[in-house]
Design a protein around this motif. Structure first.
Motif, short mmCIF file in Angstrom:
data_model
loop_
_atom_site.label_atom_id
_atom_site.label_comp_id
_atom_site.label_asym_id
_atom_site.label_seq_id
_atom_site.Cartn_x
_atom_site.Cartn_y
_atom_site.Cartn_z
N SER A 274 11.60 -4.78 23.08
CA SER A 274 11.96 -3.49 23.65
C SER A 274 13.16 -2.94 22.90
N SER A 275 12.91 -1.99 22.04
CA SER A 275 13.99 -1.46 21.20
C SER A 275 14.63 -0.26 21.86
N PHE A 276 15.89 -0.44 22.29
CA PHE A 276 16.61 0.67 22.91
C PHE A 276 18.01 0.76 22.34
N PHE A 277 18.62 1.93 22.54
CA PHE A 277 20.03 2.11 22.17
C PHE A 277 20.89 1.47 23.26
N GLU A 278 22.07 0.98 22.86
CA GLU A 278 22.95 0.29 23.80
C GLU A 278 23.45 1.21 24.91
N LYS A 279 23.41 0.68 26.12
CA LYS A 279 24.12 1.27 27.26
C LYS A 279 23.69 2.68 27.64
N LEU A 280 22.50 3.09 27.24
CA LEU A 280 22.06 4.43 27.63
C LEU A 280 21.13 4.34 28.83
N THR A 281 21.10 5.40 29.62
CA THR A 281 20.21 5.43 30.77
C THR A 281 18.79 5.74 30.29
N ALA A 282 17.83 5.54 31.20
CA ALA A 282 16.43 5.77 30.85
C ALA A 282 16.24 7.17 30.28
N LYS A 283 16.84 8.14 30.93
CA LYS A 283 16.68 9.53 30.49
C LYS A 283 17.31 9.72 29.11
N GLU A 284 18.49 9.15 28.91
CA GLU A 284 19.17 9.32 27.63
C GLU A 284 18.41 8.65 26.48
N GLN A 285 17.77 7.51 26.79
CA GLN A 285 16.96 6.84 25.77
C GLN A 285 15.86 7.79 25.30
N LEU A 286 15.17 8.39 26.27
CA LEU A 286 14.07 9.29 25.93
C LEU A 286 14.57 10.51 25.16
N GLN A 287 15.72 11.04 25.58
CA GLN A 287 16.26 12.21 24.89
C GLN A 287 16.65 11.87 23.46
N THR A 288 17.25 10.67 23.29
CA THR A 288 17.69 10.28 21.96
C THR A 288 16.50 10.04 21.04
N ASN B 49 18.62 7.78 35.81
CA ASN B 49 20.03 7.58 35.48
C ASN B 49 20.46 6.12 35.52
N GLU B 50 19.47 5.25 35.47
CA GLU B 50 19.73 3.81 35.47
C GLU B 50 19.82 3.36 34.01
N GLN B 51 20.79 2.49 33.70
CA GLN B 51 20.87 2.00 32.33
C GLN B 51 19.70 1.06 32.03
N GLU B 52 19.26 1.12 30.80
CA GLU B 52 18.06 0.39 30.38
C GLU B 52 18.13 -1.09 30.74
N ASN B 53 19.30 -1.72 30.55
CA ASN B 53 19.39 -3.17 30.80
C ASN B 53 19.35 -3.52 32.29
N LYS B 54 19.39 -2.49 33.16
CA LYS B 54 19.32 -2.76 34.60
C LYS B 54 17.89 -2.60 35.11
N LEU B 55 16.97 -2.22 34.24
CA LEU B 55 15.57 -2.03 34.67
C LEU B 55 14.85 -3.38 34.68
N SER B 56 13.77 -3.45 35.46
CA SER B 56 12.95 -4.67 35.46
C SER B 56 12.10 -4.71 34.19
N GLY B 57 11.48 -5.85 33.93
CA GLY B 57 10.66 -6.00 32.74
C GLY B 57 9.57 -4.95 32.64
N LEU C 49 9.20 2.31 30.02
CA LEU C 49 10.13 3.21 29.34
C LEU C 49 9.90 3.20 27.83
N SER C 50 9.64 2.01 27.29
CA SER C 50 9.46 1.95 25.84
C SER C 50 8.15 2.65 25.44
N ILE C 51 7.17 2.64 26.33
CA ILE C 51 5.95 3.39 26.04
C ILE C 51 6.24 4.89 26.10
#
Lengths: 299, 347
Positions: A85-99, A125-133, A139-141
């Motif tokens: 799961s490739s994400f940017f550090e410390k960003l929320t779900a929405k911010e990941q998608l926007q980025t 508005n939940e940070q990616e690392n706080k989401l369940s598997g 989110l990555s999809i």
């Protein structure tokens, strides 16, 4: 119109032939699955098709374009979800998608739409690392889809998910297909591939062993159908002499009959009113898979 | 939204939400600033201590000179006892025009200083008593501004060091973590140029460095430390940016080799700590052996230090930037080129 055209690609790492002459085509709007045990060469195949690796030989065309070397014209038209799961550090779900969207020039407003598609609106508005598997996987999809690509590549999107999360994700995948996307995905869940895929390729040792619609593959297996009844519905002696029965046996709870003429057997049982606890199990893609790849244990 | 703007925005957010990176960027260097700042606060203003019994024109002259820290005693035997105990280097006992100086020979240096200064006072008083014009007159003044306290030297050094930490760690850890988590591959599959990605990360590092400058200078300027900026302090801004570039390239090089975040941290520390000592961040290297000074001159941090010191507190102008800026740019080009050559998208 073909979306993906793969012609005899090969890739070796030293002695190991990771991909050893793989060819397939995927039509536009088709849901195509690549199945195989770990180390079969699924991921390498997918990476070559996506343009991340250069094949030693063979050719790949996506929507008529070559993915290697890095093809700027093609990139906006394909969406890729990588195995990790490739994400940017410390960003929320929405911010990941926007980025991720911004890498394709997609406006920030699109994020909400794709959060809804994957059912993560309340986690925006939940940070990616706080989401369940499962949520992270969805989110990555969404991140692979946010720029509205024509072809979507998903590498084991349902791996390590619990049954609820998996079914949840199936709905997402079906919805994506409904939107007219071509989907190429790898999995080692055969039940899932049977339900979702229009066609599957079964791979092992870098080669495709079989490729067709799951139902056609299963039918071609000529495997017996298993009919199970509650014990006592019929005696073992009576069962073994029914027309069309190949084999029958009994344990403490059930009577099992295997047959290659299920219609005949079921009709006879119905006539006799002996259908208590009836279960019919036909061969599945798993049987095809095991017959093709063997049963030995692999780590 | 352009990729550049949103990538920089995303990385700024990521930076400010990461407590560990905030700690190492701001609190950690500030801890050193506070510790050394308090430790050396009174250094330089070191006054000669002396016990005094009695009064008179000599004692008045001593008090007004500001050279001595005088402890008054009423009993001469108590004053001498203090000297014997080693608490004070000397005791002056005034009997009208006769002055007894009792000193502790165990502290020879202090004894010599006190003797010398006292002779000076007595001679001057004698000359004045004769009513004649002195034949010679000594006028002395120190070259530094009176405000040149240790904090003036510490702040530029610790600021440069802090910037080197944030830039090296920032670049190395981002690179390693993005490669490990396959964010780099994901970016490679998007129609965005590597230059955009690199420059947006660089912008974050430069922004952080400028912020460090503001925070450190503000803390050092509080009355507790009393930093006073000089004339063209704003020349520190281009220096901060060039320093960031140089250390960012070091971070890219470290990140290209390191396989994990832990390895990257270790390697970055291995580069930064010796460099900080050799560049005179905590202790001046002027008194170190020749070879240390030679090595020191090869380090970018040393030149950033020198430049910062010149423009922040020595009040020098644009010309003081020439050498540090050229060294930092040259260093960036060389290390950046090597880092680009060894860069890997994936493990």
């Amino acid at each position: 119109m073909t979306a993906v055209e793969v012609d005899d690609i090969r890739k070796s790492y030293g002695e190991l032939k990771a991909v050893d002459g793989v060819s397939f085509t995927v039509a536009e709007g088709e849901f195509f699955g690549i199945l195989g045990p770990n180390g079969a060469g699924k991921t390498t195949t997918l990476e070559i098709v996506e343009g991340l690796r250069r094949p030693d030989s063979g050719s790949v065309r996506l929507l008529g374009e070559q993915p290697w070397p890095r093809n700027q014209r093609l990139l906006p038209r394909i969406g890729v979800q990588l195995q990790a799961s490739s994400f940017f550090e410390k960003l929320t779900a929405k911010e990941q998608l926007q980025t991720f969207g911004s890498l394709y020039g997609v406006s920030a407003g699109k994020a909400a739409e794709y959060l809804e598609l994957v059912g993560l609106t309340d986690k925006a508005n939940e940070q990616e690392n706080k989401l369940s598997g499962g949520q992270r996987q969805r989110l990555s999809i969404a991140c692979a889809l946010v720029h509205d690509p024509d072809i979507v590549f998903l590498d084991e999107p349902t791996a390590a998910l619990d049954p609820q999360a998996r079914r949840n994700l199936w709905d997402v995948l079906r919805e994506i297909q409904k939107r007219g996307k071509t989907i190429v995905y790898t999995t080692h869940y055969l039940d899932e591939a049977e339900i979702l895929c229009d066609r599957v390729a079964i791979m092992d040792h870098g080669r495709i062993l079989a490729m067709d619609a799951p139902a056609v593959l299963v039918r071609g297996l000529d495997a017996p159908t298993h009919v199970t009844l509650q014990k006592g519905t019929l005696s073992l002696e009576d069962a073994s002499v029914l027309p069309g029965v190949d084999e029958s046996h009994e344990n403490e709870v059930s009577l099992s009959i295997s047959t290659r003429q299920p219609a005949k057997v079921l009709a006879t049982l119905a006539e006799r009113g002996a259908l208590d606890g009836l279960q019919v199990r036909t061969a599945t893609l798993e049987d095809v898979f095991l017959q093709l790849t063997g049963r030995e244990y692999r780590a | 939204m352009t990729a550049f703007k949103s990538l920089s925005g995303a990385m700024f957010k990521g930076f400010f939400r990461d407590r560990l990176s905030l700690f190492f960027t701001f609190l950690f260097p500030l801890m050193f600033l506070v510790i050394f700042g308090l430790l050396f606060r009174d250094a330089g203003a070191d006054k000669q201590k002396i016990a005094v019994v009695g009064d008179g024109p000599i004692v008045t002259a001593m008090e007004s000179s500001g050279i001595f820290e005088i402890q008054k005693f009423t009993d001469s035997s108590a004053a001498v006892a203090t000297v014997k105990a080693g608490d004070l280097p000397a005791a002056l006992i005034v009997h009208g025009s006769r002055l007894d100086l009792r000193f502790a020979a165990s502290d020879q240096q202090a004894a010599a200083v006190v003797n010398g200064i006292m002779n000076g006072f007595v001679d001057k008083a004698n000359v004045m008593a004769t009513g004649q014009q002195p034949a010679f007159e000594l006028s002395s003044e120190k070259v530094e501004d009176s405000s040149l306290k240790p904090i003036q030297f510490l702040t530029p050094g610790i600021l440069s060091w802090g910037v080197s930490i944030s830039a090296v760690f920032g670049a190395a850890l981002t690179l390693v973590s993005w490669r490990k988590k396959q964010v780099l591959r994901r970016i490679r599959l998007a129609p965005v140029s590597p230059t955009t990605v690199l420059s947006s990360r660089l912008l974050v590092s430069i922004g952080v460095a400028l912020l460090q400058g503001v925070v450190f200078v503000l803390v050092a300027s509080t009355p507790l430390f009393g930093l006073q900026l000089h004339g063209q302090w704003w020349l520190a801004i281009p220096l901060l940016m060039l320093g960031t570039l140089a250390f960012f390239s070091v971070g890219m090089l470290v990140g290209a080799f390191a396989k994990s975040e832990e390895a990257a941290s270790g390697a970055a520390n291995l580069v930064i700590m010796p460099m900080a000592f050799l560049s005179g961040t905590f202790f001046p290297v002027e008194n170190a052996p020749g070879w240390v000074q030679t090595v020191s001159k090869l380090l970018p941090l040393r030149h950033m230090n020198d430049g910062m010191l010149d423009v922040l507190v020595r009040g020098k102008g644009m010309e003081a930037l020439a050498v540090p800026a050229s060294v930092l740019i040259g260093f960036t080009l060389v290390v950046g080129f090597v880092a680009a050559r060894v860069f890997r998208w994936e493990d």
